[in-house]
Scaffold this motif. Structure first.
Motif, PDB file in Angstrom:
ATOM      1  N   TYR A 101       0.807  -1.215   0.000  1.00 11.21           N
ATOM      2  CA  TYR A 101       0.000   0.000   0.000  1.00 11.21           C
ATOM      3  C   TYR A 101       0.843   1.269   0.000  1.00 11.21           C
ATOM      4  N   ARG A 119       2.921   4.259  -1.198  1.00  6.24           N
ATOM      5  CA  ARG A 119       3.013   4.960  -2.481  1.00  6.24           C
ATOM      6  C   ARG A 119       4.379   5.621  -2.672  1.00  6.24           C
ATOM      7  N   GLU A 136      -2.777   1.956  -8.689  1.00  4.57           N
ATOM      8  CA  GLU A 136      -3.084   3.330  -8.280  1.00  4.57           C
ATOM      9  C   GLU A 136      -3.117   3.475  -6.756  1.00  4.57           C
ATOM     10  N   GLU A 137      -3.733   2.512  -6.067  1.00  2.63           N
ATOM     11  CA  GLU A 137      -3.859   2.598  -4.617  1.00  2.63           C
ATOM     12  C   GLU A 137      -2.935   1.631  -3.894  1.00  2.63           C
ATOM     13  N   ARG A 138      -2.669   0.495  -4.501  1.00  2.26           N
ATOM     14  CA  ARG A 138      -1.774  -0.491  -3.903  1.00  2.26           C
ATOM     15  C   ARG A 138      -1.131  -1.311  -5.002  1.00  2.26           C
ATOM     16  N   SER A 176       2.184   5.415  -7.700  1.00  2.00           N
ATOM     17  CA  SER A 176       0.949   5.730  -8.422  1.00  2.00           C
ATOM     18  C   SER A 176       1.247   6.289  -9.805  1.00  2.00           C
TER      19      SER A 176
END
Length: 776
Positions: A248, A250, A324-326, A393
């Motif tokens: 998770y 970023r 994008e998120e993870r 991301s």
């Protein structure tokens, strides 16, 4: 990319004379061999699952039990205790077996049932024995009766442990106990004790108040849910640890997450770059083959207690894919190539030909072709690796926009589906005892390179320098460093340094099974069509990477004044000795302050176990440091304080290994609180504390085959990682034999309070001062 890349199996032509089908025999042969290989692997995996499922029972004993049952029936004896008669009727009715064969089938079924029951009971007893950890808390001179009985039972039920030839890599996975959830009160109490030397009186009172509210309030609910998970999950924390700590995030994984490993410093088998790369590549591939076949032996603690082998599965053909998120981990069961990077260009090198694996000298010829290639990279290709070094991301968006079709998609798949990435650098990496800047540079090239000549998403990238030195850069989410450390030790130290792999001119030894060079599959240059928008994103990611690189100071210390031998003469654990030296060094470096200290410990005594934290800054260690620096205590008093601190450290280390640590439990409770949308001030404060001193010991001699007494030149200098905290240090160390300890120290250049070189000097001084206490 398939192994028979761009091959057309058959063509269908329709003419006025009819339909004509033309076959490509070579392509058909490749397809047939690929299918046959996949079928053999499936059969082997099924066989291994069956063997592991009943281990340590022998499959041959099943036939013995059935033969005994049937023979007794033929002689008129009933060993089924009356169960055969009613079973006969079911066999006659459902299987249509007529007498007397129905009796034999019934006894066969009963024999299988008895054998499986005995095998499962055997495994259950082994699991029960493996749940006992009292042996870790006892010294060799005072072993309790309970532990002696446990050891005798282990020898009876498990056999010779690491000396048992039938043991496969995953033989004990089903018998390993699950990680227990500690009692809530115990974890809170241990946490508060660990914070006593770091908080002032007001802060400590406040923390006790929050802890009491948590323990009597929402903590009970969170603990209940966590116990529910532990009842059905193989490990209550490992999946969340992988997901929330790594995937998770970023932030760039270069420096912040990835770590590096180095070559042996004191011996260099060859200076021929292609030869060294080929030989170690071949060794790694053979190691992967042994993992897939489960021929690699599991590690044992104390030569009898097996450690979890779950993490080995994803060592090869694994890639971290950005989202994008993870992020996500993608692992392939099989692949036929490695990816090679050189001078800004990428290649796919196929290591199978004519249904066999290429030999080292054949791989050398392939790699030499890549080194001799003087073609220019495609626009943007030289900096392409920066996509994996920057923001996650941004990389995910670029992957979706620019790598979802055409040659970019095909080439990216070749990179991500490779067994691993091999980077052939044009720069030399070396060690000079009179110039530590060379060693620091060597380590920095492995940690981050130039920001774009490593593919940081792969499970690992092997780096071979122009002078034949090598190392690796590893992605962290799929496994912890000891897993790759064992593979690295087995290949680079035990195989590559054996002396029989290279000719006198430094090239790989030619073997008789080789094919003419013209028949070998040539490396495939990967093609890229990177538009201006993609190149702009690459440049932005590269700038992020360069900013990170410029802000990292990495300093290596080769401490050869004394090592493990001298420390053991002080009747102390080497790890506890070094941790106390680090506390003394930090106290001096920070102007009389202590900090929250992280030391990694493993929990592989349990199924799917990864790591736990040892909070090395304790009341006992702080008491010793203050007394030492005050200069008013006698040496005898200081020695007493040192031993008390060392015993406390060892006790905490054992607690961490046996599932009684603090941090993973609090972390899992915090995750549950987020799922339940419950805010806990106690957990919020506990989880947001900064680890200003993050330490880790690189294990050495994991294979059990490395004899540094006979071959001291094969000592490994380990590896390291980037700083965890902005104003703190990352310290990795490896105890290399009896006389040498290597320290890898990282910090931020932009932080005015830290200096890796200065801290290295402080560590050496602290080590020297500690030893002086025992000189009398």
């Amino acid at each position: 990319m398939a192994e028979a890349h761009q091959a057309v199996v058959f063509t269908l032509n329709v003419t006025n004379r009819g339909v004509r089908i033309e076959f490509d025999r070579a392509a058909l042969r490749q397809v047939w061999q690929s299918g046959l290989r996949a079928y053999k692997k499936r059969c082997a995996r099924l066989r291994n699952r069956l063997r592991d499922g009943v281990y340590p029972a022998k499959p041959s004993s099943l036939w013995l039990v059935m033969l005994l049952m049937i023979s007794a029936a033929m002689l008129g004896s009933d060993l089924s205790f009356g169960f055969a008669a009613p079973l006969n009727r079911a066999v006659q009715w459902y299987l249509k077996v007529v007498p007397p064969h129905d009796t034999y089938v019934s006894y066969m079924v009963i024999g299988i049932t008895v054998w499986l029951t005995a095998a499962m009971l055997h495994r259950w007893l082994i699991g029960l024995l493996l749940s006992y950890h009292g042996w870790m808390y006892e010294s060799r001179g005072s072993v309790s009766l309970r532990t002696r009985l446990w050891a005798a039972s282990m020898r009876l039920l498990v056999g010779a442990g690491s000396g048992n030839r039938r043991v496969g890599l995953y033989s004990f996975q089903g018998a390993l106990p699950t990680l227990p959830v500690p009692a809530l009160g115990d974890s809170v109490r241990r946490y508060l004790t660990s914070m006593e030397p770091l908080l002032d009186d007001t802060e400590l009172v406040e923390m006790h108040r929050l802890a009491k509210e948590f323990q009597s309030g929402v903590g009970r609910k969170l603990q209940f849910y966590l116990r529910l998970k532990s009842w059905w999950a193989p490990n209550y924390v490992s999946d969340w640890w992988e997901e929330f700590v790594y995937l998770y995030s970023r932030e760039p994984i270069m420096i912040n997450s990835n770590y590096y490993g180095m070559d042996c410093l004191f011996v260099q088998p060859t200076r021929v770059q292609a030869a060294r790369a080929a030989n170690v590549t071949w060794g790694l591939l053979q190691c992967w083959r042994r993992i897939c076949r489960e021929e690699m032996r599991p590690l044992f603690a104390g030569d009898s207690v097996p450690l979890c082998s779950w993490q080995y599965e994803r060592a090869f053909a694994t890639t971290r894919v950005p989202g994008e998120e993870r992020d996500y981990l993608v692992h392939l069961k099989d692949t036929g190539h490695i990816a090679v990077h050189h001078a800004g260009r990428y290649y796919a090198l196929y290591f199978r030909h004519n249904n066999r694996w290429l030999e080292p000298h054949e791989l050398e010829a392939q790699l030499q072709q890549i080194l001799d290639d003087k073609s220019e990279p495609a626009p943007g290709e030289r900096q392409l690796g920066a996509l994996t070094a920057g923001n996650r991301s941004a990389w995910a968006r670029a992957r979706s926009l620019h790598f979802s079709r055409g040659v970019n998609k095909t080439s990216l798949e070749a990179l991500e589906e490779a067994a691993f990435v091999l980077a052939l650098d044009d720069e030399a990496g070396d060690y000079d005892p009179d110039d530590d800047a060379k060693l620091n540079r060597y380590a920095k090239l492995l940690l981050h390179g130039d920001g774009c000549n490593r593919w940081f998403d792969k499970s690992f990238t092997m780096v071979v320098f122009a002078n034949g030195r090598l190392g690796l850069n590893a992605e962290h989410s799929w496994a912890d460093a000891p897993i790759l450390g064992q593979i690295w030790e087995e290949v680079t130290i035990l195989y590559d340094q054996s002396g029989s792999c290279y000719n006198s001119d430094g090239h790989c030894v030619v073997r008789s099974s080789s094919s003419p060079a013209a028949e070998l599959p040539a490396p495939v240059r990967l093609q890229w069509d990177l538009g201006q928008a993609c190149i702009e994103t690459i440049d932005q990611q590269l700038q992020i990477a360069r900013n990170l690189i410029n802000d990292v100071e990495l300093h290596l210390v080769v401490h050869n004044a004394f090592g493990k031998g001298a420390i053991k003469a002080c009747s102390m654990s080497p790890d506890a000795f070094i941790q106390l030296a680090l506390q003394l060094a930090y106290f001096r470096d920070s102007g009389g302050q202590f900090c929250l200290t992280y030391e990694a410990s493993m929990t592989r005594l349990f199924r799917e176990g990864r790591t736990e934290t040892v909070r090395s800054c304790t009341n006992e260690s702080c008491k010793f440091v203050r007394a030492f620096e005050a200069g008013i205590a006698t040496n005898a008093e200081l020695r007493s304080l040192v031993r008390a601190a060392a015993e406390r450290h060892q006790s905490m280390y054992r607690d961490a290994m046996t599932g009684r640590g603090v941090d993973r439990h609090l972390f899992a409770l915090y995750v549950v609180s987020k799922y339940c949308q419950i805010y806990s001030p106690f957990l919020d404060k506990a989880l947001k504390s900064q680890w200003k001193l993050s330490t880790s010991q690189t294990p050495h001699g994991l294979t059990g085959k490395l004899d540094l007494t006979r071959h001291p030149e094969l000592v490994s200098c380990g590896g390291g990682f980037g700083p965890v905290s902005y104003d703190g240090y990352g310290v990795s160390y490896i105890i290399g034999g009896e006389d040498t300890i290597f320290f890898h120290i990282s910090s931020r250049v932009s932080c005015q309070q830290t200096s890796s070189r200065r801290f290295g000097d402080r560590i050496c001084a602290a080590m020297r001062d500690l030893r002086s206490l025992f000189a009398e």
